[in-house]
Structures are given as C-alpha cells and as structure tokens.
Design an enzyme around this catalytic site. Structure first.
Site, PDB file in Angstrom:
ATOM      1  N   GLU A  99      27.851  -2.507  58.582  1.00 35.64           N
ATOM      2  CA  GLU A  99      26.861  -1.668  57.923  1.00 35.64           C
ATOM      3  C   GLU A  99      25.617  -1.391  58.759  1.00 35.64           C
ATOM      4  O   GLU A  99      24.968  -0.370  58.563  1.00 35.64           O
ATOM      5  CB  GLU A  99      26.435  -2.312  56.593  1.00 35.64           C
ATOM      6  N   SER A 360      54.342 -12.666  -2.340  1.00 32.89           N
ATOM      7  CA  SER A 360      54.422 -14.027  -2.874  1.00 32.89           C
ATOM      8  C   SER A 360      53.655 -15.050  -2.057  1.00 32.89           C
ATOM      9  O   SER A 360      53.503 -16.192  -2.501  1.00 32.89           O
ATOM     10  CB  SER A 360      55.887 -14.454  -2.991  1.00 32.89           C
TER      11      SER A 360
END
Length: 668
Positions: A99, A360
């Site tokens: 960089e 149920s």
C-alpha cells in the site's frame, strides 16, 4: 565616454520572469495556506485515545452459539484492538509493501507516488494507479467520504499531513491496521484474521498476512468470502512486492504459498439458525441499554442440535407441508429452533409467530386439571357418547368401549373422555391451567377447547411440556445466556427462576406417567427412543395440523407440521411424520446424555374416594357408576392378581380393553 544603455529584455523573457515570480509567490502563499490549514486541522484532531474507539463505524453485535462459535454478525465486525507492538511484523511489512512502500519517509503525502500516478494517467488515459498513502487512506476512512472530487482529495491531503504532525508513524500504522475494512464485514486485521482463518491476528503466517494485505485494494472483489481464488492470486502479488522491498526472501515467499492456505469454514452453515437469531436479537433492547460499544451475545443454541433438527424436520415433513421444531433444555434454554423448512424462501418463524390448533396435544391441560382435582392414572373414566350444548364429539373409530382407566384414555387419546373430564373440571379451569403453563394466546373455554380447538404457538406448547418434565416448575424459554462488551465486560446474565411452582410434584409425575404411556403403548409409539420417553400426539380436523411434543433425558422437543394456508394434508397425523421427526432428532440429541428414569417418589394426598379405590369419579351421563367390568359400584369385582384390563396378554382376554381399536388419527 558615456556607457551604452542596457538592452531591453525580450518580451518572452519578461513573461517568463513574471511567471516565475507569480509561481514563487503563489507557492509561498499556498504553502502558508496549507500550513495554516494543517495547523488548524492538527488542533481539531481528536486525541489518540478517541481514535482508538471505533464507534463511528456503527455498533457491532456478534451472536455466539453455546460453544462460543460466532453464528451471526450484525453491523461491522471488530476483533481485538492490537497495539503496534502486538501486530506481527510480517503483517506490518506486508501492508507497507503493497500500500505505501515509502510510508516511513514521506510526510503524509507521497510526491513521488503522485507524479507516478499522473504519469500512468497520461500514458494509459485512465487512472490505473492511485497515489494515496496509508496516512491518506486513514484520513479518508476516519473523517471523509469516498467521493472522487478534487475538494475531497485536497482535504484528504491536509488531514494526512495533520495526522503525520500529530501522531507517530507507529501510531498511524496501528490505527490503519485496526480500522481499515477488509471485506466480509471485517474491520481491522484481527477481525479479518478471525473471519477468514479462524484465529487471532497475532497468529498470522506470512501467507495469511499477504492475503489480508491484498484485500484493501478491493475488498468486495478479493475477499475470501467472495472469491477465494482471487484472494490467493492477489496474495501472490503482495508476496512479490515484499520480496522487491526486501522484507522477505524469495524462498520465504515460495514457502508462504497462498494456494495452500486454508480458509475458515462459514459459521452460518445452517441457514435455519437465522430463525433463532431473528428471535433473540430484538430482545437486546429489553435486556441492556448499550447502543454504542461492540457486543457479544452469548446464546443457548447448540449448532449440532440445530443441524439435526433441520435435517430431521425436512426428512420427515410430507410434500407440500411446512414444519417447525424447537428443543428446550430443562431450564428453558433453547437448544434448537427451526421456524420453517427453508429460511431463504420464508423467514416467517412458525415456532414463535404462527398460531395453530394443537389438536389432542392440548389434552395435556385437561388431564393436568383432572389430576390436580383428584383423578389418578388408574381412575376409571367413561368412554361413552356425550353431548354438550348440541355438540357431540366422537372418537375416530366411531365406537365407545365404556369404562377405561385414565391412562388408557390418554394413551389412545379418547375424545369423549377428554370432553367429559373438561366438563367435570370446568373448561374455565382447563383454560386457566393452560395459561398457568405458559400459553399466551386466548383460550376460548367452549367445550371443544378440550380437543384443542383454540390456536396456540409451538414455543408455548414446548414450554408447557417442559414444565411437566421439570416436575411442575415453570419454564421460560430463553436464548440469551449473557451479553458482554467486546472486552468482556458483563452487561447481562440470565438467571434461572426455580420458584414458580405451577403444580405439585405428584401432579407432574402422574402426568409424566400418562405421557410415557402414549409413547410405550398409545398413539406415539413412533417416537419411542429406547429410553424413558414421554409425549403426546395431536392431529386437527381434516388433517390440517400434525403435532408431537415430548421429552426425554432433560430435553423437550415440539414438532408441528402443516400448511401455511391451513389446507388439509391427507395422511398427516401427529403419530406419524411429526413423531418420526421427533424420534430421528431426539435419538441423536440425547445419545450422549445419561438415561434418566422418570421420578415416581412424590406422594399424592390421600383423597377420600370411597370404599373401592379402583372405582373413581366419572359416571356416565345416565345410569349408575360402573367399573372396568361394567359392574355397579355396589358390587366388588373378583380379585385376580394376574388380571390387567389394559394389557394385551390379560389373564381374561375377553375382558381386556381392545387396544387396537384406538389408533393415532384424532379428530381435534
């Protein structure tokens, strides 16, 4: 003799001199202006300590599974802030090489780099090479936007020089490496290292450092989460630059071979985890007030169980059916939550949001109410026709067998018995029992509620059954164990509440006995795990919903299947696909847990039941109370130690209850 007058300057020379003067004056003025601008910027810069905070990037929330694995990240992902001395030198060298190779010598902007960028621009006709230094990138990331205007570039340069004036090179590089974006939601080298390689940045190898350094140029293109081959290829360029800058040798670059670097596997391999994440994250607002600092949310979810639940549900759900499954540990900790068969296609959570008729499986509350009022598993109840307010429920086989023990009526889910028990106990009392156990939806206390006509949520039903397994102590499902800041400061800790006694232990134990009978002899045999297992099936009218809810070895699992549009699914029944999904999941989920026998040590109070304790309550609508043999209560049944009226191999087969008549398909 007089001297000759000087020759007048040529026009071109005068223009050149004037231009040089103007340029000199302009340079001086511009230098002064830049100096003033930099000085002003220096005075306005925050302290180094303030820059170390990353609040300006938004709040990061990491959601962790029970084992600490990060299963989801919301907002930017931050790792640990690494001081300069803790950053591996190979990482610092890699970043500077790719960089900003003159980082140590320039004053914030790099004139050589700028000239080279313009030269490339003139030759190629396009901006193929940037001239921004690490310091300029840092200034842009912290203070500016990414627009490409000249005004922004000028401000960027001024801020870069101010940063160089205010801070040391080491501080600038530390800030940069801890704040820059590397793709995949990761800000800073530690977050990137953990995200892509599964370990801290302090453990980075040369090849891994090269991969991370190569991401800054174009995170969306080179991120391993987007393109692993591109990330490896870019790392090769970084290694070549490191050799060129003499930070590593050619041999070290070859040994670092990026093609051999292994990336961490995605932690979000089960998309169904998003159902759980979507459920827990909104709860943070009620638990903590912190809205700035990065957070770690430590949850209860078991990633292994989640995968099993997802697999078991999808493998057993009928074609065209949706499904939902949740598993609670004994204290309410959610270990698995699958809110649907495919989160990508439908993020609707059928565990926590959908309301469906439970069939149920709702009889749990009817029988809990009956047990609390004095019934026992061996109490004799009547399977006989009954009409309530013009409504006459019937059993699936259309037959009635008369007097049966309570345990048999529950195991085979006899509808007429459930309605009779609810009528005798009071439907309002049954509704209150349901709400006591955590049902949050409205329960209409009309007679059909005994058969599950009121809609409920899957998570509420799981909660109720879990409370039975816990011996009658209330269970609150929870997904967040604790919340900490990124540095470990504790903000919230879950506390279990064992003081909410819903029913006495003997009621819960007798209910567990009834539930165990459903699995061993009744409609839930497909759910048998080969260890003590209890549960209940449920199927609604026209096979619109199928349920199985049960527990074993401390885990409670609820399974629902049906269609979102509430249309019928032929063949769907709680004792079939839902029970099989329960079995396939639970048999593996409890495999490494100790086998736990259901407790039987709690003693029920000595309720007055008359001279014959085997004959209890539940008279038919008309006629005298009769026992299992159909004999009036005034007569004493013959004593026979070998006689078991609900065993297939009863000593008197002609008197045994015909268990094959009661099958798993139910009406409500």
């Amino acid at each position: 003799m007089a001297s000759a007058p000087p020759k007048p300057r040529s026009r071109a020379r005068r223009i050149l001199v004037a231009a040089l003067k103007i340029s000199l004056y302009s340079f001086i003025v511009m230098t002064i202006a830049v100096g003033v601008a930099v000085a002003v910027a220096v005075n306005q810069l925050p302290s180094y300590g303030e820059l170390v905070r990353r609040d300006d990037l938004g709040q990061m929330v990491r959601v962790r599974a029970a084992d600490g694995t990060v299963i989801h990240t919301m907002g930017p992902s931050f790792g640990e802030w690494l001081p300069y001395s803790d950053i591996p030198p190979i990482m610092r060298d890699a970043m500077v090489s790719v960089e900003d190779r003159r980082f140590r010598s320039h004053f914030g902007i790099d004139p050589i780099g700028i000239v080279r960028a313009f030269y490339v621009r003139i030759r190629s006709g396009a901006w193929a090479q940037g001239g921004s230094t690490i310091t300029q990138q840092l200034a842009r990331n912290i203070f500016l936007s990414n627009d490409r205007s000249w005004i922004r570039k000028i401000r960027e340069g001024i801020l870069a020089m101010a940063l160089e004036w205010r801070y040391t090179k080491d501080q600038i590089l530390e800030l940069y490496l801890n704040r820059v974006y590397f793709g995949g939601g990761a800000y800073g080298i530690d977050a990137a290292s953990r995200r892509f390689f599964g370990h801290r940045a302090t453990e980075l190898s040369t090849g891994e450092a090269a991969i991370i350094a190569g991401l800054v140029k174009a995170p969306s293109n080179y991120s391993p989460t987007a393109d692993q081959d591109a990330a490896r290829g870019r790392a090769g360029v970084v290694l070549d630059l490191m050799v060129e800058n003499e930070t590593i040798t050619r041999g070290e670059a070859a040994a670092a071979n990026p093609r051999q670097i292994e990336f961490a596997r995605s932690t979000e391999r089960h998309t169904s985890l998003r159902y759980f994440v979507d459920w827990v994250l909104p709860q943070l607002d009620m638990l903590i007030d912190e809205t700035i600092q990065p957070l770690d949310v430590w949850t209860t979810i078991n990633v292994g169980m989640q995968g099993l639940a997802e697999q078991s549900l999808n493998a057993n759900a009928p074609r065209g059916a949706q499904g939902a499954m949740i598993t609670l540990d004994r204290d309410g900790a959610v270990r698995a939550m699958v809110g649907g068969r495919d989160y990508v296609n439908s993020s609707y959570n059928r565990v926590t949001q959908a309301t469906r008729q439970p069939g149920s499986s709702f009889k749990l509350f009817v029988y809990l109410t009956a047990l609390e009022s004095g019934y026992r598993p061996d109490s004799i109840v009547q399977d006989a026709p009954i009409t309530v307010g013009g409504w006459s429920p019937r059993n699936d086989n259309g037959r009635n067998v008369g007097a049966v023990p309570l345990r048999v009526a529950f195991a085979y889910s006899i509808n007429t018995v459930a309605v009779r028990l609810a009528r005798e106990s009071g439907t309002r009392a049954v509704a209150d029992m349901a709400q006591r156990f955590g049902i949050t939806t409205r329960i209409n206390p009309h007679p059909a509620m005994a058969l599950g006509s009121s809609e409920v949520r899957v998570i509420d039903m799981a909660r109720a059954y879990a409370a039975v397994q816990r011996g009658g102590i209330g269970v609150t499902p929870y997904g967040i164990r604790r919340v900490t800041t990124a540095d470990g400061t504790l903000l919230y800790q879950h506390q279990d509440d064992e003081t909410r006694v819903l029913v006495q232990p003997w009621v819960a134990q007798q209910m567990t006995e009834l539930l165990a009978g459903v699995v061993s002899n009744g409609t839930g045999r497909a759910a048998d795990l080969g260890r003590p297992t209890a549960g209940k099936t449920g199927t609604t009218s026209s096979n619109k919903d199928g349920w199985f809810i049960g527990f074993s070895s401390g885990l409670t699992t609820a399974v629902w299947m049906g269609r979102d549009d509430n249309r019928a699914l032929p063949g769907l029944a709680g004792g079939r696909a839902p029970a099989r999904a329960f079995h396939d999941f639970m048999v593996r989920a409890v495999a490494h847990r100790p086998v736990e026998q259901f407790p039987t040590d709690a003693e029920a109070p000595d309720w007055p039941t008359g001279d014959n304790e085997e004959i209890f309550f539940a008279p038919p609508e008309d006629g005298p109370l009769v026992d299992i043999d159909g004999m009036p209560i005034e007569e004493t049944p013959p004593a026979d130690d070998e006689y078991d009226p609900y065993r297939r191999d009863a000593a008197r087969p002609e008197d045994a209850v015909p268990v094959d008549e009661f099958e798993e398909k139910l009406f409500y």
